[in-house]
Write an enzyme that holds these catalytic residues in place. Structure first.
Site, PDB file in Angstrom:
ATOM      1  N   PRO A 106       0.831  -1.211   0.000  1.00 17.17           N
ATOM      2  CA  PRO A 106       0.000   0.000   0.000  1.00 17.17           C
ATOM      3  C   PRO A 106       0.863   1.258   0.000  1.00 17.17           C
ATOM      4  O   PRO A 106       1.916   1.310   0.641  1.00 17.17           O
ATOM      5  CB  PRO A 106      -0.799  -0.116   1.304  1.00 17.17           C
ATOM      6  CG  PRO A 106      -0.764  -1.561   1.663  1.00 17.17           C
ATOM      7  CD  PRO A 106       0.548  -2.084   1.158  1.00 17.17           C
ATOM      8  N   HIS A 153      18.561   1.566  28.864  1.00 14.88           N
ATOM      9  CA  HIS A 153      18.036   0.627  27.871  1.00 14.88           C
ATOM     10  C   HIS A 153      18.363   1.110  26.453  1.00 14.88           C
ATOM     11  O   HIS A 153      18.903   0.342  25.634  1.00 14.88           O
ATOM     12  CB  HIS A 153      16.521   0.487  28.045  1.00 14.88           C
ATOM     13  CG  HIS A 153      15.879  -0.450  27.075  1.00 14.88           C
ATOM     14  ND1 HIS A 153      15.495  -1.719  27.412  1.00 14.88           N
ATOM     15  CD2 HIS A 153      15.558  -0.305  25.760  1.00 14.88           C
ATOM     16  CE1 HIS A 153      14.958  -2.314  26.357  1.00 14.88           C
ATOM     17  NE2 HIS A 153      14.979  -1.465  25.338  1.00 14.88           N
ATOM     18  N   GLU A 154      18.055   2.373  26.152  1.00 15.28           N
ATOM     19  CA  GLU A 154      18.299   2.894  24.809  1.00 15.28           C
ATOM     20  C   GLU A 154      19.795   3.018  24.540  1.00 15.28           C
ATOM     21  O   GLU A 154      20.243   2.814  23.403  1.00 15.28           O
ATOM     22  CB  GLU A 154      17.610   4.252  24.629  1.00 15.28           C
ATOM     23  CG  GLU A 154      16.106   4.254  24.881  1.00 15.28           C
ATOM     24  CD  GLU A 154      15.347   3.259  24.004  1.00 15.28           C
ATOM     25  OE1 GLU A 154      15.877   2.852  22.958  1.00 15.28           O
ATOM     26  OE2 GLU A 154      14.233   2.868  24.379  1.00 15.28           O
TER      27      GLU A 154
END
Length: 644
Positions: A207, A427-428
């Site tokens: 799409p 974490h990042e």
């Protein structure tokens, strides 16, 4: 103008209808009590008469007296007659003067035939006429209720100024359809050579890649009529309606040949017959049969070409794809970096940008974006620019627009604790470190701890290079990079959170495909699972597995082995680069968002690059962060509040 006139007539008749209904409603609910002169005299003496109306009826030689008593309801009246020759009227006048009730006289209504007609027959005529008009409009008007089988194809919808200049990034696809344009312009050239032009062209692709736009451009380049219809417009509740619409559509096309018919989302009507639990769908299958028949009849319909679009070619009926029908398929893929830059240039023509905006850099940062996605990014950036009262679109607005398209708007008002902020930053930072240290891992182009959507923060990880193939090493390193956030939490916080849910899901998905589809495990080069989307329950309901229970156990073991190996590699790399991890995490806590350029500079020099912001830019940043009183702050205070 004709449409406006019809609307005015409709409103007038509707109002007349409402008045007619009101007239009859009052007539039906009106209560009339018949009395005589003596009873009226008694009521008058008791002062119960509220008002009366005296009307002569010459035709009947009487006075008709109507009126209301004080105890009557609003729709209740009395009536009685007295002879014209009698002296009763004088008595009524005397009573009016004596007991002071309201008395009104009016002329004989029977004396005017026109007034009699208006009062008695006009409401009935208006009521009947308005009812007839409303029912005919409801049924479609002009016998449209019997036009079920008429085609809903639209002629030339927005194709006047569309040509190949409006279609960017589809060089090979435009070459594939170029001969259709030549045929529509000069069919004799092809007949002379004995060449048969494709009767139908199927555009296949995800799409938003420009299938509909390409079809419009073909019609625009050839300067021929363009009929547009969706596959769902054929299928109706009643069997046979869709087939009738197909016949009517091709009949219209014959009168306008040479022309082009475009069927969007053809899978709505062209799905494989005989599928589905409990049998097929008679209306859809009859519509498909008629479409197949009409396409076979193209020999006598010279100059008509049909183009269809779908993103699900696997569900189409094989009869549609055989030679003589849709005998050419053009795959419209997602654009590469060069095509994305061309698409951005097309959509940037009517927009104002600052000097720092580089469309090539934006194209490099948007792999996997369709043309519609890129248009949406620039449109969102323009909306943000207007919202921020700026005169030109800058990279700040484009970066924010990309984040909004991917993850949704930033939740700047959402308050998170310092402990949670530190966890998200670590974490990042884990993703960033692995992206820097692994050659085949995905690069982190942007990392933020600002909450967006359901995520407390996110790292935009993109491939270092756009390739059509992925090696085993690249897939393994991608899994390692995905596990970086979880590993960083384990090492530094000695605990884990739910923040790694999406990372783990994607890593598991890649590992399973390596084992079952790509043959990248000790099980050998075997395809154990094929891609099945389960469009038809009837087709996949009794699907058997391609492996035994023992092999299923081995698949699980191989997937586990790949994940565990990647986890160990991530654990080792992060332990070796703890200083870099903490440096990135600390700057994330301070600045909340880091770009690829800032990450690279930070990894190389150990400090953030200095940026000279103007006072207006500082105030805009303070406004976005929700800092109160920023309008009265000087440059030094603004930098302090923004941790710059």
């Amino acid at each position: 103008m004709k449409k406006n006139k019809n609307n005015i007539i409709s409103y007038i008749l509707l109002i007349a209808f409402l008045f007619g209904v009101l007239y009859f409603y009052e007539a039906m609910n009106k209560k009339v009590n018949k009395i005589n002169l003596n009873q009226f005299t008694a009521f008058a003496k008791k002062q119960e008469v509220k008002k009366i109306t005296v009307e002569p009826k010459v035709r009947y030689a009487v006075y008709q007296i109507t009126g209301q008593l004080k105890k009557y309801d609003i729709n209740e009246t009395f009536i009685f007659n007295i002879p014209l020759s009698d002296k009763g009227l004088g008595k009524i006048v005397d009573l009016s003067e004596q007991y002071n009730y309201k008395m009104v006289t009016k002329p004989d209504s029977d004396g005017s035939g026109w007034l009699m007609f208006v009062s008695n027959f006009l409401p009935i005529i208006l009521l009947v006429g308005a009812t007839f008009f409303i029912f005919t409009r409801q049924m479609g008007g002009n016998n449209k209720s019997f036009d079920f089988g008429k085609s809903k194809a639209k002629l030339n919808p927005d194709t006047d100024n569309i040509n190949f200049n409006n279609v960017a990034g589809l060089a090979e696809e435009k070459q594939e359809v170029q001969e259709l344009i030549d045929f529509l312009k000069n069919p004799k050239k092809f007949k002379k050579m004995g060449a048969r032009i494709p009767k139908g062209v199927l555009l296949v692709g995800p799409p938003g890649t420009g299938k509909t736009l390409l079809a419009k451009a073909v019609a625009g380049e050839a300067d021929v009529p363009f009929y547009y219809i969706s596959g769902s417009d054929f299928v109706e509740l009643f069997v046979g309606i869709g087939a009738s619409r197909v016949r009517d559509m091709f009949q219209q096309a014959k009168h306008n040949a040479p022309c082009l018919i475009f069927i969007d989302e053809i899978d709505a009507v062209g799905r494989q017959r005989g599928t589905g639990l409990g049998g097929g769908h008679d209306e859809r299958e009859q519509t498909l049969n008629q479409l197949l028949t009409e396409m076979d009849g193209f020999g006598s319909n010279e100059g008509i070409i049909i183009i269809a679009a779908t993103n699900r070619p696997d569900v189409l009926d094989p009869a549609l794809l055989r030679p003589g029908r849709f005998d050419r398929q053009v795959t419209v893929n997602l654009p590469d970096v060069k095509a994305r830059e061309e698409i951005l240039e097309v959509h940037a023509q009517n927009k104002i940008f600052t000097t720092g905006v580089n469309l090539g850099n934006i194209a490099a940062r948007t792999p996997g974006y369709s043309g519609a996605d890129l248009e949406n990014v620039l449109n969102e950036a323009a909306l943000l620019t207007v919202r921020r009262n700026k005169v030109a679109i800058s990279m700040d607005e484009i970066d924010e627009a990309m984040d909004r398209v991917l993850m949704g708007p930033a939740k700047v008002t959402k308050k998170i604790t310092d402990k949670e902020k530190q966890r998200v930053a670590l974490h990042e930072a884990g993703h960033v470190v692995l992206g820097l240290k692994l050659d085949d891992a995905r690069d982190v182009h942007k990392v933020t701890i600002i909450p967006r959507g359901n995520a407390g923060g996110y790292a935009l990880m993109l491939p270092k290079e756009e390739t059509y193939l992925a090696t085993k090493s690249q897939l393994e390193h991608s899994i390692v990079g995905l596990l970086g956030g979880r590993v960083a939490e384990e090492i530094l916080l000695d605990d884990i959170s739910t923040g790694a849910q999406n990372d783990i899901a994607e890593a598991t998905h890649i590992a399973r495909k390596m084992v079952t589809e790509y043959g990248m495990s000790e099980l050998g080069p075997m395809q154990l699972e094929a891609k099945q989307d389960g469009v038809f329950l009837g087709r996949d309901y009794n699907k058997s597995r391609n492996f035994s229970d023992n092999v299923a156990f081995e698949i699980d073991q191989e997937v586990r082995k790949i994940i565990e190996t990647a986890h160990k590699v991530a654990h080792k790399i992060i332990k070796q680069n703890m200083k870099l991890l903490k440096l990135i995490a600390d700057n994330l806590i301070k600045y909340e968002t880091l770009t690829k350029e800032q990450i690279d500079y930070l990894a190389k020099n150990g400090v953030m690059p200095k940026v000279d912001y103007s006072v207006n830019e500082l105030k805009q940043m303070a406004k976005e962060k929700g800092i109160k009183g920023y309008t009265k702050m000087d440059e030094t205070t603004l930098k302090k509040e923004l941790n710059l």
